[in-house]
Design a protein around this motif. Structure first.
Motif, short mmCIF file in Angstrom:
data_model
loop_
_atom_site.label_atom_id
_atom_site.label_comp_id
_atom_site.label_asym_id
_atom_site.label_seq_id
_atom_site.Cartn_x
_atom_site.Cartn_y
_atom_site.Cartn_z
N ASN A 152 0.81 -1.21 0.00
CA ASN A 152 0.00 0.00 0.00
C ASN A 152 0.85 1.27 0.00
N GLY A 153 2.00 1.26 0.67
CA GLY A 153 2.86 2.45 0.69
C GLY A 153 3.44 2.78 -0.67
N CYS A 154 3.99 1.76 -1.36
CA CYS A 154 4.55 2.00 -2.69
C CYS A 154 3.47 2.39 -3.68
N HIS A 155 2.30 1.75 -3.59
CA HIS A 155 1.21 2.03 -4.52
C HIS A 155 0.72 3.47 -4.36
N LEU A 156 0.52 3.91 -3.13
CA LEU A 156 0.08 5.29 -2.90
C LEU A 156 1.11 6.28 -3.42
N HIS A 157 2.38 6.01 -3.19
CA HIS A 157 3.42 6.93 -3.65
C HIS A 157 3.52 6.91 -5.17
N TYR A 158 3.38 5.73 -5.78
CA TYR A 158 3.44 5.63 -7.24
C TYR A 158 2.31 6.42 -7.89
N ASP A 159 1.12 6.41 -7.26
CA ASP A 159 -0.05 7.08 -7.82
C ASP A 159 -0.20 8.53 -7.41
N ARG A 160 0.73 9.09 -6.65
CA ARG A 160 0.53 10.42 -6.07
C ARG A 160 0.23 11.49 -7.11
N ASP A 161 0.96 11.54 -8.22
CA ASP A 161 0.71 12.57 -9.23
C ASP A 161 -0.64 12.35 -9.91
N HIS A 162 -0.96 11.09 -10.17
CA HIS A 162 -2.25 10.76 -10.78
C HIS A 162 -3.39 11.17 -9.84
N ALA A 182 4.58 29.65 -11.28
CA ALA A 182 5.40 30.78 -10.85
C ALA A 182 6.65 30.35 -10.10
N ARG A 183 6.68 29.09 -9.62
CA ARG A 183 7.84 28.63 -8.85
C ARG A 183 8.81 27.79 -9.68
N CYS A 184 8.28 26.82 -10.46
CA CYS A 184 9.18 25.90 -11.17
C CYS A 184 9.10 25.99 -12.68
N GLY A 185 8.09 26.68 -13.20
CA GLY A 185 7.98 26.84 -14.65
C GLY A 185 7.18 25.75 -15.34
N ALA A 186 6.75 24.71 -14.62
CA ALA A 186 5.95 23.64 -15.22
C ALA A 186 4.54 24.17 -15.54
N GLN A 187 3.73 23.36 -16.18
CA GLN A 187 2.36 23.75 -16.52
C GLN A 187 1.56 24.08 -15.25
N ALA A 188 0.97 25.26 -15.20
CA ALA A 188 0.17 25.65 -14.03
C ALA A 188 -1.17 24.94 -14.06
N THR A 189 -1.61 24.48 -12.89
CA THR A 189 -2.92 23.82 -12.78
C THR A 189 -3.77 24.46 -11.69
N THR A 190 -3.18 25.31 -10.87
CA THR A 190 -3.85 25.88 -9.71
C THR A 190 -3.42 27.33 -9.53
N CYS A 238 1.87 24.82 -10.33
CA CYS A 238 1.52 23.42 -10.53
C CYS A 238 1.09 22.91 -9.16
N ALA A 239 0.43 21.75 -9.09
CA ALA A 239 -0.11 21.26 -7.81
C ALA A 239 0.96 21.08 -6.73
N PRO A 240 2.14 20.45 -7.03
CA PRO A 240 3.14 20.29 -5.97
C PRO A 240 3.65 21.62 -5.43
N ASP A 273 1.08 23.34 -3.17
CA ASP A 273 1.12 22.72 -1.84
C ASP A 273 2.30 23.28 -1.05
N TRP A 274 3.46 23.39 -1.71
CA TRP A 274 4.65 23.93 -1.05
C TRP A 274 4.44 25.38 -0.63
N VAL A 275 3.85 26.18 -1.51
CA VAL A 275 3.64 27.61 -1.21
C VAL A 275 2.74 27.78 0.01
N VAL A 276 1.62 27.05 0.02
CA VAL A 276 0.69 27.16 1.14
C VAL A 276 1.36 26.70 2.44
N SER A 277 2.09 25.58 2.38
CA SER A 277 2.77 25.07 3.57
C SER A 277 3.86 26.03 4.04
N ALA A 278 4.62 26.57 3.08
CA ALA A 278 5.70 27.50 3.43
C ALA A 278 5.13 28.77 4.05
#
Length: 201
Positions: A85-95, A128-136, A162-164, A167-172
């Protein structure tokens, strides 16, 4: 992993037998992940076994079957991997992030909310942080939600991420500025606005 009711029709009728065969016969009750999950916590094959304590956490291991392409219809053996379950959850995290964003967009649309960007804008909008496609679109200054500044131009309190990175911005922001509320679903919903689906799932 439990199958969501809305996805049950995407699995073949004999999925329970396929899953059991992969987990018990091919994998012999042991996680088949060789690091593709991206956790970086094991070298070689993951040592976790069905029903045994998981390495590192001691929690009970539940062996699952992952679709490597995230398509439940594709049950070719080369596309299936027995994973704890740990590997599966981590593998699917982006999905999971992508499907959660789509669910949020659908809920906002059903409630009559309009997206902040049009289709042409989001296709060319980088994070705005990493240059990847923005989703949020995340609020960089959540304090303006609590104490709005009438002199600030529209959108001055937020930027596309982007989503990651969102998450980082809000947490930071919470970690350094002592946000007024906890980071739960309501907080995340208040601090982020999903951008419209642009067909890049």
């Amino acid at each position: 992993m439990p199958i969501r009711p809305e996805n049950r029709h995407r699995y073949p009728a004999d999925w329970p037998a396929i899953s059991l065969r992969i987990r018990t016969e091919r994998a012999a009750g042991r996680c088949e992940c060789h690091g593709e999950c991206g956790r970086g916590t094991h070298t070689g094959r993951c040592p976790n076994r069905q029903g045994q304590p998981a390495y590192g956490t001691g929690s009970r291991v539940v062996l699952t079957v992952a679709h490597l392409d995230h398509q439940p219809e594709n049950c070719d053996d080369t596309n299936l991997r027995a994973m704890c379950n740990g590997c599966h959850l981590h593998y699917d995290r982006d999905h999971h992030r992508q499907t959660a964003a789509a669910t949020r967009r659908a809920a906002l649309a059903a409630a009559g909310h309009q997206p902040l960007f049009g289709l042409a804008d989001i296709i060319t909008t980088p994070c705005a942080r990493c240059g990847a496609q923005a989703t949020t679109r995340a609020h960089c200054r959540p304090d303006l939600l609590v104490n709005p500044d009438p002199a600030a131009p529209a959108g001055a309190d937020s930027a596309p991420f982007c989503a990651p990175c969102a998450d980082w911005v809000v947490s930071a922001w919470r970690g350094t500025n002592h946000a007024p509320c906890g980071r739960d679903r309501a907080t995340w919903a208040a601090w982020t606005t999903p951008l419209p689906d642009h067909g890049t799932a």
